[in-house]
Motif scaffolding. Structure first.
Motif, PDB file in Angstrom:
ATOM      1  N   VAL A  61       0.862  -1.116   0.132  1.00 13.81           N
ATOM      2  CA  VAL A  61       0.180  -0.090   0.081  1.00 13.81           C
ATOM      3  C   VAL A  61       1.028   1.323  -0.040  1.00 13.81           C
ATOM      4  O   VAL A  61       0.696   2.230  -0.728  1.00 13.81           O
ATOM      5  N   GLU A  62       2.050   1.261   0.654  1.00 12.67           N
ATOM      6  CA  GLU A  62       2.778   2.360   0.713  1.00 12.67           C
ATOM      7  C   GLU A  62       3.403   2.797  -0.459  1.00 12.67           C
ATOM      8  O   GLU A  62       3.564   3.639  -0.927  1.00 12.67           O
ATOM      9  N   ARG A  63       3.904   1.547  -1.202  1.00  9.91           N
ATOM     10  CA  ARG A  63       4.548   1.654  -2.500  1.00  9.91           C
ATOM     11  C   ARG A  63       3.576   2.255  -3.730  1.00  9.91           C
ATOM     12  O   ARG A  63       3.969   3.069  -4.353  1.00  9.91           O
ATOM     13  N   ILE A  64       2.360   1.643  -3.513  1.00 13.02           N
ATOM     14  CA  ILE A  64       1.413   2.292  -4.454  1.00 13.02           C
ATOM     15  C   ILE A  64       0.728   3.675  -4.229  1.00 13.02           C
ATOM     16  O   ILE A  64       0.765   4.525  -5.099  1.00 13.02           O
ATOM     17  N   THR A  65       0.627   4.005  -2.953  1.00  9.94           N
ATOM     18  CA  THR A  65       0.398   5.352  -2.348  1.00  9.94           C
ATOM     19  C   THR A  65       1.410   6.411  -3.198  1.00  9.94           C
ATOM     20  O   THR A  65       0.969   7.548  -3.659  1.00  9.94           O
ATOM     21  N   HIS A  66       2.497   6.017  -2.834  1.00  9.17           N
ATOM     22  CA  HIS A  66       3.578   7.149  -3.182  1.00  9.17           C
ATOM     23  C   HIS A  66       3.870   7.082  -4.737  1.00  9.17           C
ATOM     24  O   HIS A  66       3.912   8.023  -5.372  1.00  9.17           O
ATOM     25  N   TYR A  67       3.700   5.964  -5.408  1.00  9.22           N
ATOM     26  CA  TYR A  67       3.761   5.657  -6.881  1.00  9.22           C
ATOM     27  C   TYR A  67       2.768   6.603  -7.707  1.00  9.22           C
ATOM     28  O   TYR A  67       3.020   7.200  -8.553  1.00  9.22           O
ATOM     29  N   ARG A  86     -12.600  -5.629   5.573  1.00 11.12           N
ATOM     30  CA  ARG A  86     -11.953  -5.151   6.649  1.00 11.12           C
ATOM     31  C   ARG A  86     -10.397  -4.643   6.396  1.00 11.12           C
ATOM     32  O   ARG A  86      -9.616  -5.065   5.417  1.00 11.12           O
ATOM     33  N   CYS A  87     -10.037  -3.436   6.806  1.00 18.96           N
ATOM     34  CA  CYS A  87      -8.887  -2.650   6.668  1.00 18.96           C
ATOM     35  C   CYS A  87      -7.647  -3.501   7.157  1.00 18.96           C
ATOM     36  O   CYS A  87      -7.546  -3.549   8.171  1.00 18.96           O
ATOM     37  N   TYR A  88      -6.760  -3.958   6.326  1.00 18.00           N
ATOM     38  CA  TYR A  88      -5.472  -4.664   6.893  1.00 18.00           C
ATOM     39  C   TYR A  88      -4.210  -3.848   6.692  1.00 18.00           C
ATOM     40  O   TYR A  88      -3.311  -4.175   7.225  1.00 18.00           O
ATOM     41  N   ALA A  89      -4.299  -2.603   5.748  1.00 13.94           N
ATOM     42  CA  ALA A  89      -3.127  -2.081   5.738  1.00 13.94           C
ATOM     43  C   ALA A  89      -3.694  -0.299   5.252  1.00 13.94           C
ATOM     44  O   ALA A  89      -4.585  -0.362   4.490  1.00 13.94           O
ATOM     45  N   CYS A  90      -2.802   0.417   5.647  1.00 11.29           N
ATOM     46  CA  CYS A  90      -3.074   1.841   5.312  1.00 11.29           C
ATOM     47  C   CYS A  90      -1.580   2.573   5.338  1.00 11.29           C
ATOM     48  O   CYS A  90      -0.888   2.176   5.845  1.00 11.29           O
ATOM     49  N   CYS A  91      -1.964   3.665   4.591  1.00 11.96           N
ATOM     50  CA  CYS A  91      -0.604   4.721   4.527  1.00 11.96           C
ATOM     51  C   CYS A  91      -1.286   6.122   4.482  1.00 11.96           C
ATOM     52  O   CYS A  91      -2.342   6.290   3.813  1.00 11.96           O
ATOM     53  N   ILE A 159      -8.229  -1.849  -3.126  1.00 11.86           N
ATOM     54  CA  ILE A 159      -7.461  -0.829  -2.679  1.00 11.86           C
ATOM     55  C   ILE A 159      -7.716   0.526  -3.215  1.00 11.86           C
ATOM     56  O   ILE A 159      -8.452   0.546  -4.108  1.00 11.86           O
ATOM     57  N   GLU A 160      -7.980   1.558  -1.990  1.00 10.95           N
ATOM     58  CA  GLU A 160      -8.547   2.779  -2.289  1.00 10.95           C
ATOM     59  C   GLU A 160      -7.354   3.636  -1.926  1.00 10.95           C
ATOM     60  O   GLU A 160      -6.508   3.789  -1.015  1.00 10.95           O
ATOM     61  N   LEU A 161      -7.330   4.978  -2.756  1.00 11.76           N
ATOM     62  CA  LEU A 161      -6.425   6.058  -2.539  1.00 11.76           C
ATOM     63  C   LEU A 161      -7.236   7.260  -2.401  1.00 11.76           C
ATOM     64  O   LEU A 161      -8.395   7.325  -2.975  1.00 11.76           O
ATOM     65  N   VAL A 162      -6.587   8.208  -1.716  1.00 11.62           N
ATOM     66  CA  VAL A 162      -7.385   9.555  -1.464  1.00 11.62           C
ATOM     67  C   VAL A 162      -6.516  10.723  -1.941  1.00 11.62           C
ATOM     68  O   VAL A 162      -5.258  10.640  -1.442  1.00 11.62           O
ATOM     69  N   ASN A 163      -7.054  11.817  -2.323  1.00  6.35           N
ATOM     70  CA  ASN A 163      -6.336  12.807  -2.936  1.00  6.35           C
ATOM     71  C   ASN A 163      -5.155  12.837  -3.622  1.00  6.35           C
ATOM     72  O   ASN A 163      -4.087  12.688  -2.736  1.00  6.35           O
ATOM     73  N   LYS A 164      -5.182  13.194  -4.826  1.00 10.81           N
ATOM     74  CA  LYS A 164      -3.967  13.451  -5.717  1.00 10.81           C
ATOM     75  C   LYS A 164      -3.089  14.506  -5.151  1.00 10.81           C
ATOM     76  O   LYS A 164      -3.667  15.700  -4.942  1.00 10.81           O
TER      77      LYS A 164
END
Length: 590
Positions: A61-67, A86-91, A159-164
Motif C-alpha cells: 500500500v505504501e509503494r502504490i500510494t507513493h507511486y 476489513r482494512c488490513y493496511a493503510c498509509c 485498494i483505495e487511494l485519496v487526494n492526488k
C-alpha cells in the motif's frame, strides 16, 4: 482515514474508457512502462520474500500510494464469509487499520461488488460520502480512487487511494488504469501467499496427525506370542482412532483387559481415547474389581469431559488357572462368548456408558462372571458389525459369528485378522474404527503343539518378502536349526508367498498373509494362511518339470524342499491354509 461513502454513485464518478489503451494512459500519468514494471517487480519480491502477509500488504500500500502521488491509501480484504470488508493496511496521515465495513458499503464496497474501478473526483459533492472520519480526524477528502482486487471470479478486496498530490488534486483515468494493474498484481500475490500458507498448515496438521497416530499406537499393548490367551487388533478408519483395547498381567497372575469406543471421531475422540486408556492401565493395577474400576474411570470422565462426549467400554479380569472371567459392561456392544461346542451367547450391558452420569453406590458397575471352560470371549466395537461386506450390506453380529466359526481351528490372533480381512474385501472406506479383542481359554492357541519360533502378519506386497525371509532365517538360527534346513524353509515360504500374492490375491497389495513356524520335536511346522477366495486343494498340483519357467517352480519346489506339503481351505468366507513340515535329521537337534 476519509474516503468511505455509503452505497450509491456520484455524478463525479467515472470508469476507465474501454477504448483507451493502457500504454496511452500510463504515458499520460507521467510514468513510463519501465517504472510500472519496476514497481510490479518490487511488490512481487516483497510477497515472495516475506511470510508476514500483514507487513507485506502494508509495504504494498505504501509503494502504490507513493507511486500514484496520493496523500493516503488503504487495502481492504473480504472476510471468509464474504459479508464484511476489513482494512488490513493503510498509509497516510490517518490510521484506519481494523475498520470494518459491510461488503457493499461505501466506495470500496461498490467497487468490490461491481468488480470494477471507480473515481470520485469531488467527494464533497457526493451525497453518500461518509464525512464522519474527516470530522473526527480533521482530514479533508477531496477525491477518491478505488480498484478491486480479484483473481478470475474470486473477489478478494480493494485498494483505495485519496487526494492526488499536486495539480488540481484529482485522479484521472490514467491513475485508475495503473491502480487496476497494481491491484490485480496484489490480488494474485495474496492468493499465492494464502495458498502457500494453507499448504504449510496442511503439512503441519499432517505431521501432528502422524505424531498423534504414533503416540496413540504406543498406547496399545504389544502382541504376545502364542499361547498367551489375550489378543487384540485395532484398525483406525482415519489416522487417529477413537477405539482402544488393552491388556496386562497383574502380580497375582490374572490378566486385566478392556475394549472401549469413544463417541465421535477425529482428534477430540482420540484425546478422550488416550485419557480413558491411560486411566484403565494406571488404575487397573490396583483395583481388582472390574465394576469398581469402571466406576472410578466414569467419575473422572464425568468431571472433565466436554461437549457431551462419552465412552462405551467393557473391562474384565481373566484367571488363566480357572478359565473364569469377571466382566463389567458400560453401554458397549454385547461381547460374544463361544463355548467349546461352538455355541454363542451374548453378554449385554447392564449400565450406561462412561461419562454420562456418576453412578451411586460403592459396588460400581454390575459384574458378570463367565466360565470359559475351553471357550473364547470376543469383544468388538460397533465399527466391526456395522462394517460393509458387500454393496450396502453390513457384517452384523451373525456375519461376525460366521467368520469366527469358519476359522475356529486357527490360532486366536488369526481369527481376529480373518475378520479384518473380510471387511477389507468390500473395497469401501471404513465407516468406523475396527477393534477386536479375544480372551481364549484353550482352543488351538492353548493346544498348539510344540514351541512357537516365529509369528508374522504382513500385507501381500512383494517388497515385504525380504523382511519375511530375514525373519525366518533369524528365528531358525536362534533355534539352532541346521543351515541347510533354514535355507530350505526360507525358499519354500518365499515361493509360497509369491504364489499367494500373484494367484490368490491377484496382485492386490491390500491382502493379508499370516505365517507361523513351530518346532515339535524334530519337526519344523510352517503354517501359511491367506484370506483370499477359497481354492480347491485338489486343483493345486505341481507342474511337470519341462513346463517350469523362471519364477514358476511353485508347488514343485515346495514339495522338493519340504517333507510334507498340505493345502486346506478355510470354508465359508474364504481363505486358504498351507501347512509344510521339514524334518530335522537325526543327530542335528539344536
Amino acid at each position: 482515514m476519509p474516503g468511505f461513502a455509503r452505497r450509491g454513485d456520484s455524478g463525479h464518478s467515472r470508469r476507465m474508457g474501454a477504448r483507451q489503451s493502457l500504454d496511452d494512459l500510463v504515458a499520460r500519468s507521467g510514468k513510463t512502462a519501465a517504472d510500472h514494471l519496476e514497481l510490479l517487480a518490487l511488490m512481487g519480491a516483497d510477497f515472495a520474500s516475506s511470510r508476514n502477509l500483514a507487513a507485506t500488504l502494508a509495504k504494498a500500500v505504501e509503494r502504490i500510494t507513493h507511486y500514484l502521488d496520493a496523500e493516503g491509501g488503504a487495502l481492504f480484504l473480504l472476510d471468509e464469509t464474504g459479508g464484511k470488508l476489513r482494512c488490513y493496511a493503510c498509509c497516510g496521515a490517518v490510521e484506519i487499520i481494523g475498520l470494518v465495513l459491510d461488503a457493499d458499503q461505501g466506495i470500496v464496497g461498490r467497487s468490490v461488488q461491481a468488480n470494477a474501478g471507480c473515481i470520485v473526483r469531488d467527494a464533497s459533492e457526493d451525497p453518500d460520502f461518509h464525512r464522519a472520519v474527516d470530522g473526527q480526524t480533521g482530514f479533508t477528502t477531496r477525491s477518491i480512487l478505488c480498484a478491486p482486487m480479484s483473481v478470475r471470479d474470486e473477489r478478494i478486496g480493494a485498494i483505495e487511494l485519496v487526494n492526488k498530490r499536486g495539480g488540481d488534486g484529482l485522479f484521472d483515468n490514467s491513475d485508475l488504469a495503473i491502480l487496476q494493474g497494481l491491484s490485480a498484481s496484489a490480488a494474485l500475490a495474496i492468493v499465492n501467499v494464502r495458498q502457500a500458507q494453507a499448504l504449510v498448515e496442511q503439512e503441519r496438521v499432517r505431521h501432528e496427525l502422524e505424531l498423534a497416530t504414533e503416540i496413540q499406537r504406543s498406547l496399545l499393548p504389544k502382541a504376545r506370542p502364542e499361547p498367551f490367551p489375550v489378543h487384540g487388533i485395532n484398525v483406525p478408519a482415519r489416522m487417529v482412532s477413537g477405539d482402544f483395547f488393552d491388556f496386562f498381567e497383574r502380580e497375582d497372575g490374572a490378566i486385566c483387559f478392556a475394549l472401549g469406543d469413544v463417541a465421535g471421531k477425529g482428534m477430540n475422540a482420540a484425546l478422550m481415547m488416550a485419557k480413558t486408556a491411560s486411566l484403565f492401565r494406571c488404575l487397573g493395577k490396583t483395583e481388582m474389581s472390574p465394576g469398581r474400576l469402571l466406576a472410578v474411570i466414569n467419575r473422572e470422565i464425568c468431571e472433565t469431559s466436554t461437549r457431551g462426549m462419552f465412552v462405551t467400554m467393557v473391562g474384565g479380569v481373566f484367571e488363566p488357572g480357572t478359565g473364569k472371567v469377571r466382566l463389567a459392561n458400560a453401554g458397549h456392544e454385547p461381547p460374544l462368548c463361544r463355548d467349546r461346542d461352538g455355541r454363542y451367547r451374548a453378554l449385554p450391558a447392564e449400565a450406561p456408558p462412561l461419562g454420562i452420569l456418576p453412578l451411586p453406590g460403592p459396588d460400581g458397575y454390575p459384574e458378570t462372571e463367565v466360565d470359559l471352560d475351553g471357550g473364547t470371549l470376543y469383544l468388538f466395537s460397533d465399527g466391526v458389525t456395522e462394517g460393509y461386506v458387500e454393496d450396502e450390506r453390513t457384517l452384523g453380529v451373525e456375519g461376525l459369528k460366521a467368520i469366527l466359526e469358519t476359522c475356529s481351528e486357527m490360532p486366536v490372533a488369526d481369527r481376529l485378522h480373518a475378520v479384518i480381512a473380510r471387511l477389507h474385501q468390500s473395497r469401501r472406506p471404513l465407516r468406523d474404527d475396527l477393534t477386536l479383542l479375544a480372551v481364549n481359554d484353550a482352543g488351538p492357541a492353548g493346544q498348539s503343539v510344540g514351541e512357537g519360533l516365529l509369528r508374522l502378519a504382513f500385507p501381500s506386497r512383494p517388497p515385504e518378502l525380504k523382511g519375511v525371509r530375514e525373519a525366518i532365517a533369524a528365528a531358525l538360527e536362534a533355534a539352532d536349526c541346521p543351515e541347510d534346513v533354514a535355507r530350505d524353509c526360507v525358499m519354500a515360504v518365499d515361493e509360497a508367498c509369491q504364489n499367494i500374492i500373484r494367484h490368490a490375491y491377484g496382485g492386490d497389495p491390500d491382502g493379508e498373509i499370516t505365517l507361523e513356524i513351530r518346532r515339535n520335536g524334530d519337526d519344523l511346522i510352517v503354517l501359511l494362511r491367506d484370506f483370499a477366495e477359497t481354492v480347491d486343494p485338489g486343483q493345486i498340483r505341481p507342474r511337470d518339470l519341462d513346463q517350469v519357467r523362471p519364477g514358476g517352480l511353485g508347488t514343485h519346489l515346495m514339495q522338493e524342499t519340504m517333507d510334507v506339503v498340505e493345502f486346506a481351505p478355510a470354508s465359508g468366507h474364504g481363505g486358504n491354509l498351507l501347512k509344510m513340515v521339514k524334518r530335522l535329521r537325526v543327530g542335528e537337534a539344536r
